[in-house]
Design an enzyme around this catalytic site. Structure first.
Site, PDB file in Angstrom:
ATOM      1  N   HIS B  50       1.019  -1.320  -0.048  1.00  0.00           N
ATOM      2  CA  HIS B  50       0.306  -0.146  -0.022  1.00  0.00           C
ATOM      3  C   HIS B  50       0.994   1.281  -0.126  1.00  0.00           C
ATOM      4  CE1 HIS B  50      -2.270   3.315   2.337  1.00  0.00           C
ATOM      5  NE2 HIS B  50      -2.940   2.941   1.353  1.00  0.00           N
ATOM      6  N   GLU B  53       1.946   1.824  -3.323  1.00  0.00           N
ATOM      7  CA  GLU B  53       0.965   2.441  -4.345  1.00  0.00           C
ATOM      8  C   GLU B  53       0.884   3.873  -3.989  1.00  0.00           C
ATOM      9  OE1 GLU B  53      -3.098   1.652  -2.959  1.00  0.00           O
ATOM     10  OE2 GLU B  53      -3.153   3.860  -3.410  1.00  0.00           O
ATOM     11  N   HIS B  54       1.094   4.640  -2.838  1.00  0.00           N
ATOM     12  CA  HIS B  54       1.218   5.891  -2.650  1.00  0.00           C
ATOM     13  C   HIS B  54       2.513   6.583  -3.034  1.00  0.00           C
ATOM     14  CE1 HIS B  54      -1.782   6.868   0.797  1.00  0.00           C
ATOM     15  NE2 HIS B  54      -2.284   5.917   0.277  1.00  0.00           N
ATOM     16  N   GLU B 130      -4.145   8.057   7.430  1.00  0.00           N
ATOM     17  CA  GLU B 130      -5.056   7.072   6.973  1.00  0.00           C
ATOM     18  C   GLU B 130      -5.483   6.030   7.821  1.00  0.00           C
ATOM     19  OE1 GLU B 130      -3.711   5.600   3.137  1.00  0.00           O
ATOM     20  OE2 GLU B 130      -5.894   4.618   2.557  1.00  0.00           O
TER      21      GLU B 130
END
Lengths: 446, 423
Positions: B50, B53-54, B130
């Site tokens: 993840h 992906e950022h 997040e």
């Protein structure tokens, strides 16, 4: 239909608006009935009744049982649902073309002839109370309520759409019939249909079914009066959520397109100024957004963000600086990007029938005649950087509302934020332990 | 009904290109689906898929982070990405003329990201925000807790976002190692739909992805062991949020379509059994639904409910009784209605370019081919009562997983719930 619109609009003698947008070959039909009543039309004694009625219409009507309502829509592979907001109640369905006539018959029966069955009412009371409880576990719902209470204190906008617990526990069948009779009138409704059906078929069906509804004028409501102020609530959670608002243009205001462009430049996407500064440069938030909300009598320009404990001390000055910078510095390139994004949004919304049905119905209810895409684009096309700066100046000189929920440490006081919006850095706060007392000196020597 | 213009080709390095042409729309969706996600993470780098992906949006050799977002938004487009347990997707929506730009940016961020240290430091803190947001959202965090309880101590049971402590430790070298190992052309799909031209996309992709060397097979993640169990957390909330679940089915399981029919009729919407019994008849909840999540080698099936603490003692027994009853009393008309709902949802999803693009990307990763609508329909049509009864018995034969947060004093013990699930 004209060259630049995709729909046919017809008003029946009793005031009902019918709007149909044909999509031959699409193999389905989206239909919706918009009713011009929501929580803002309620007096305090019945707060939540618009939404409660929306639930009750699914529980049975004069001609259809609860099971028949679902069986003829969902049971056939279709979809049926509803939503209530501050100003509207909306019933909508998407079905196959062969099921359209039946689905329309059902939805029109729901809005015209609800049963408000006493036993169903008691069960549904509990469900609505659960829905309220659920909303109290949702940070964004609590925050927006805090915001509305500070922005419009004591007015219908400050109350929950879902209603007051005490009202939901006690509201009666008679209250429902009375409210329904007053607001579910022909002149207060729009029927929108988008899909594989001709406008002639739609008109014939709707006028046969709803043309006989009595012609009663829509009920007025008290215009909202913006107050503004501070609404911070300390709560134990991982993040501090804020909603920072200013009074904004109304829906018919010529400044609205420039305000929308401003909101996009400040907080509309991954290139927005706030996203770049607060998230990309400082890593203080996961998301930060700016938006415009406009009705016929009030409007809000709002910035929403959530940040970790203690970060607000750093975040709020950055936000305020960016808002002020927008009053001086907006580039033609930024305006052009926003217009490209508006255009893309319009094209995307055209592709989805249910989205189109939703949009034209709502616009017909609010504006009378939905605007064509060319009209909308023409309005945005005229916005200049000067307009955006002028509108920014106007908006950001208004009295702000700050709603905050979560760990409050580090969040500047409301007065400090007012200072920041004047372009001044607030006086530094005494740090703990308290500073040593200094000998008194006149201001000009400090 | 299915007049689709789908084409598939393979680039020299093994990456597959699939397009679905819709000449009647003005826009296009295009994206790269990578067959690697949180399940492919090593033990010590939870959250790296993840974070990667950022970080893909944080700058390449020729574009700054700002350039990446500006170039796409300047033409009115959007660029986004998501990470799941088995895949990561990067995709864009643009007007039809800007497909080459979107493809150029997608290839650039996938092949030439620099992962600059100062960007990484900031992005770590964004991901920490997040994680905080998820934790503040009870009906999000409950699903992470459920997954953790179903697969305790395993990579498949960890949250996709990672944890605050794991994310704080992730380094630039970890990102580079993960990319080298898992972003291999044979498990990457370029999918596009809308007003697109296959040949020109293929030709451009051949050029843009040429530097990605044809790759060795990346190792499969460790096979999961569904365990089940019980996890409860007292939190100061208005409602109790609970998920009760069981071992489900993999994408390749013969019962895959049966479970999608069952989940629809049991807890899939307003006409489902759970909605009717728990909400409509008894008024105990506002939200209740069932779900099925599949992986390539396993899956879970579960039921979510949120209710007042005073109602929880009543809700779970009703859910258990309905589950037990469903092993023997599913009616033909319920099956027909569930089938119709699934088919209609599939057909309606075909109108959006982004959902077509997403479906094809995922189907190519999971099945190696686009699955024709006619095939899905015939598999759904083959599901009958006896298949569903056997399926429910199969679900109930696994050890239940229970995750609950809120004021949980009224909740029965795991043992009591297990007892209620025995027919």
């Amino acid at each position: 239909m004209t060259a630049d619109t995709d729909y046919v609009l017809k008003k029946l003698p009793n005031g009902l608006t019918i709007i149909a947008s044909p999509r031959p070959g699409s193999h389905k039909v989206s239909l919706g009935i918009w009713v011009g009543c929501g929580s803002r039309h309620e007096d305090e004694r019945v707060n939540g009744i618009s939404h409660f009625i929306e639930h009750m219409l699914f529980k049975g009507t004069k001609n259809y049982s609860r099971a028949e309502i679902l069986g003829n829509t969902r049971g056939k592979g279709g979809h049926i649902n509803a939503a209530t907001s501050l100003a509207h109640t909306y019933y909508y369905a998407t079905v196959f073309p062969q099921d359209f006539a039946k689905a329309f018959d059902i939805i029109s029966d729901m809005v015209m002839f609800p049963a408000f069955d006493a036993k169903e009412l008691e069960t549904e009371r509990k469900v609505v109370l659960e829905e309220i409880r659920r909303s109290e576990d949702k940070q964004d719902r609590i925050l927006s309520r805090q915001l509305m209470q500070a922005a419009y204190p004591g007015q219908p906008f400050s109350r929950r759409v879902l209603g007051d617990v005490g009202v939901i526990e006690t509201v009666t069948r008679d209250d429902m019939f009375a409210y329904h009779g007053k607001h579910y009138t022909a002149g207060n409704m729009v029927v929108a249909v988008v899909g594989d059906v001709t406008p002639e078929e739609v008109e014939a069906l709707v006028s046969a079914r709803m043309g006989g509804m009595p012609d009663v004028p829509a009920t007025d409501f008290q215009p909202a009066v913006y107050a503004g102020g501070d609404a911070r609530l300390s709560r134990k959670q991982s993040q501090l959520a804020i909603d920072f608002c200013f009074p904004g243009p109304l829906k018919d205001d010529d400044d609205l397109p420039a305000a929308v462009v401003l909101s996009h430049i400040l907080g509309g996407g991954m290139t927005s100024r706030l996203f770049e500064n607060v998230r990309e440069k400082h890593g203080l938030v996961y998301g930060i957004h700016a938006s415009c909300w406009a009705t016929e009598d009030t409007g809000l320009f709002s910035i929403e963000a959530a940040t970790g404990p203690g970060n607000a001390e750093k975040m709020m000055p950055i936000i305020c600086r960016e808002l002020l910078r927008a009053t001086r510095d907006i580039t033609a390139e930024e305006v052009a990007e926003t217009i490209a994004s508006v255009k893309m949004g319009l094209l995307e919304s055209l592709e989805k029938a249910s989205g189109r049905c939703d949009a034209i119905g709502r616009q017909a209810l609010r504006h009378g005649i939905p605007k064509s895409h060319d009209e909308i684009l023409a309005k945005y096309g005229k916005v200049t950087p000067e307009d955006v700066k002028r509108v920014a100046k106007k908006i950001f000189s208004g009295k702000p509302t700050l709603a905050a929920l979560g760990p409050l440490e580090g969040l500047p006081s409301y007065d400090d934020i007012l200072e920041m919006m004047q372009g001044r850095e607030p006086a530094p706060k005494p740090k703990l332990p308290a500073p040593q007392p200094r000998p008194f000196l006149p201001d000009h020597l400090l | 009904m299915e007049n689709r213009q789908i084409r598939i080709t393979t680039l020299a390095n093994g990456m597959r290109v699939i397009t679905d042409r819709m000449p009647w729309v003005e826009t296009a969706s295009i994206g790269v689906w990578v067959g690697a996600g949180a399940r492919n993470e090593e033990k010590n780098v939870s959250g790296i898929a993840h974070l990667l992906e950022h970080m893909a949006f944080k700058g390449t050799a020729k574009r700054s982070a700002r350039d990446i977002s500006h170039e796409i938004e300047a033409v009115g487009g959007h660029l986004n990405a998501y990470t799941s347990r088995e895949s990561t997707a990067y995709y864009a929506r643009v007007m039809k003329d800007h497909v080459p730009l979107a493809l150029d940016i997608l290839s650039d961020i996938l092949l030439h990201s620099t992962f600059a240290e100062e960007e990484l430091a900031k992005e770590r803190t964004v991901v920490l925000q997040e994680i905080g947001l998820t934790d503040d959202t009870p009906d999000d965090i409950i699903f992470d807790l459920f997954q953790e309880t179903a697969f305790p101590g395993q990579i498949i049971g960890r949250p996709v976002l990672g944890t605050a402590s794991s994310v704080s430790r992730l380094s630039r070298d970890d990102l580079i190692a993960f990319t080298r190992r898992h972003y291999r052309p044979h498990c990457m799909i370029l999918s596009a739909s809308g007003n697109v031209d296959h040949d020109s996309i293929h030709a451009l992709a051949e050029k843009l992805f040429a530097e990605l060397p044809a790759g060795e097979t990346s190792e499969l993640p460790a096979p999961p062991r569904y365990t089940g169990g019980d996890l409860r957390q007292v939190r100061d909330l208005e409602q109790v949020h609970v998920v009760l679940g069981f071992e489900g089915v993999s994408f390749h399981d013969p019962d895959y379509y049966a479970l999608s029919v069952f989940s629809t009729l049991f807890g899939g919407g307003m006409s489902s059994r759970l909605f009717q019994e728990v909400r409509e008849k008894r008024g105990l909840v506002y939200s209740i639904h069932s779900f099925s999540a599949s992986f390539h080698d396993d899956g879970v099936f579960g039921i979510y409910a949120g209710c007042a603490p005073a109602h929880i003692a009543e809700v779970l027994p009703v859910v258990c009784a309905e589950l037990v009853a469903a092993a023997g009393n599913v009616r033909d008309e319920e099956i027909a209605s569930a089938r119709a709902q699934i088919k209609a949802a599939l057909m309606m999803s075909l109108e959006s370019t982004s959902s077509r693009c997403e479906q094809l990307g995922q189907q190519m990763l999971i099945f190696g081919r686009p699955v024709p609508l006619a095939e899905i329909v015939s598999r759904l049509d083959a599901v009958d009562k006896s298949a569903l009864h056997a399926l429910v018995a199969r679900l109930l034969s696994s050890k239940p997983t229970l995750a609950a947060i809120g004021d949980i004093g009224g909740l029965e013990t795991h043992g009591q719930i297990c007892g209620k699930l025995k027919a």
